[in-house]
Design an enzyme around this catalytic site. Structure first.
Site, mmCIF file in Angstrom:
data_model
loop_
_atom_site.group_PDB
_atom_site.id
_atom_site.type_symbol
_atom_site.label_atom_id
_atom_site.label_comp_id
_atom_site.label_asym_id
_atom_site.label_seq_id
_atom_site.Cartn_x
_atom_site.Cartn_y
_atom_site.Cartn_z
ATOM 1 N N ASP A 103 2.481 -1.529 -2.214
ATOM 2 C CA ASP A 103 3.361 -2.875 -1.963
ATOM 3 C C ASP A 103 2.776 -3.568 -0.921
ATOM 4 O OD1 ASP A 103 4.016 -0.999 -0.277
ATOM 5 O OD2 ASP A 103 6.037 -1.681 -0.187
ATOM 6 N N GLU A 104 1.478 -3.518 -0.600
ATOM 7 C CA GLU A 104 0.962 -4.251 0.307
ATOM 8 C C GLU A 104 -0.174 -5.028 0.079
ATOM 9 O OE1 GLU A 104 -0.607 -0.985 2.812
ATOM 10 O OE2 GLU A 104 0.969 -0.422 3.866
#
Length: 384
Positions: A301-302
């Site tokens: 989720d980066e």
């Protein structure tokens, strides 16, 4: 007895239930190797035909030369026959005994010369492999009947002239065939070459397209379609080189984005919803920055956003706020209610002097935001 309708329709119903579909016919599509082989075979056949035709042309030329030699022999024999005729008239018209004897001697010599000419002609005619009218041995005597000699020469002249004309016509016909065959073979070779080149170009385009697909897959995230780490760092190096050439007027920045609370989506709503959230927020990130800037999925989720050029930190403030809004809007649209964003910002050449450290510094700054309450952004102050 005629079959019932139900009996007729049974196979159809069975086909529908079993999902049977007729197999489409296989279409033969020749490749470059097949076309080259067929062209090579046709070329060999054409060359063999040419060889046979050229051999026959040479044979016809030899026949024409032979016919010419025979016709020359006939002309020499006809000349000798004319001399005999003249000597005979002179002997008949002479009155004196001495003159008559002299003319008789000349006449006899003329007959001997005619016999010699006929012997030479007979050697040519009788040695011919064709079915030519032969010259009998009796016609070679100096005492042979002159009327028979005239008939013999006339027959030989008609036959050999016709033979020469036939051989000449046959040679011209074969030369025309050779020329036509050469044109066909040239067209065949040219057509095969063009076809092979076209197929090669098509295969090259296909391979180039496949290569482009593989290259794209190697440089982009499969789920979101965003550039991956490899593509990000390549673009980062390229942009840093451009900035280094004019550091006084150009600057670049990296935004490191982490989605706060995203793990709860996978835990509570499932990975499918989590994937949909990542795809939706990726699309919003891409729409909120300029075309020249890069939005990359760094992992999980980066995300990392590369701003390739900016003037003031106020511009970065506005971009950071838009990125935070993208996450909030996606969260509200999907009805999640707890996903936000923490963003760390690092710029080059000030304060980060080594562009290789930009992503790491931005990552460290992002964790500072998380420690200070999340859902915000901060600028890096570290210099490297």
């Amino acid at each position: 007895m005629a079959p019932k309708a139900s009996e007729i329709s049974t196979p159809i119903r069975e086909q529908r239930h079993t999902g049977y579909k007729p197999v489409p016919p296989v279409r033969f599509r020749p490749g470059p190797a097949t076309i080259a082989f067929v062209s090579f075979v046709c070329l060999l056949i054409g060359l063999l035909f040419l060889a046979l035709q050229i051999r026959t042309i040479f044979s016809d030329q030899l026949k024409q030369e032979y016919s010419g030699l025979v016709l020359e022999g006939i002309e020499r024999a006809e000349s000798a026959r004319t001399v005999v005729r003249v000597r005979q008239q002179q002997a008949d018209n002479s009155n004196a005994e001495s003159g008559r004897a002299e003319q008789s001697a000349d006449y006899r010599q003329a007959r001997i010369n005619l016999a010699a000419r006929l012997a030479s002609l007979a050697a040519l005619v009788n040695a011919s492999p064709s079915a030519a009218p032969r010259i009998p041995q009796s016609a070679l005597s100096p005492d042979a009947n002159l009327d028979d000699t005239d008939t013999l020469l006339a027959v030989q002249s008609v036959y050999w002239r016709a033979q020469r004309n036939h051989d000449s016509t046959d040679a011209r016909t074969r030369i025309t065939r050779v020329a036509s065959t050469l044109i066909v073979l040239s067209a065949l070779v040219f057509g095969a070459l063009i076809t092979a080149l076209g197929m090669y170009a098509k295969r090259t385009r296909q391979l180039a397209g496949e290569s482009h697909k593989f290259e794209y897959a190697a440089l982009h995230d499969a789920m979101t379609g965003l550039p991956n780490r490899r593509k990000l760092f390549a673009t980062l190096a390229e942009t840093a080189a451009a900035v280094s050439r004019n550091p006084a007027r150009r600057k670049m920045a990296v935004f490191y984005i982490d989605l706060d609370g995203f793990k709860q989506i996978n835990d509570s709503l499932g990975h499918r919803v989590g994937d949909e959230f990542l795809i939706a927020v990726s699309r919003r990130f891409r729409q909120t920055v300029r075309v020249v800037d890069v939005v990359a999925r760094f992992g999980g989720d980066e995300f990392v956003v590369l701003i390739r050029e900016f003037s003031t930190n106020a511009e970065l403030d506005a971009i950071a706020q838009r990125l935070i809004d993208c996450v909030r809007q996606t969260d509200e649209q999907m009805g999640v209610g707890f996903v936000r964003a923490s963003i760390g910002i690092a710029s080059f050449p000030d304060p980060v002097r080594d562009y290789h450290q930009l992503v790491a510094v931005a990552d460290e700054t992002m964790y500072q935001v998380k420690r200070n309450g999340k859902n915000g952004y901060a600028f890096a102050t570290r210099t490297t």
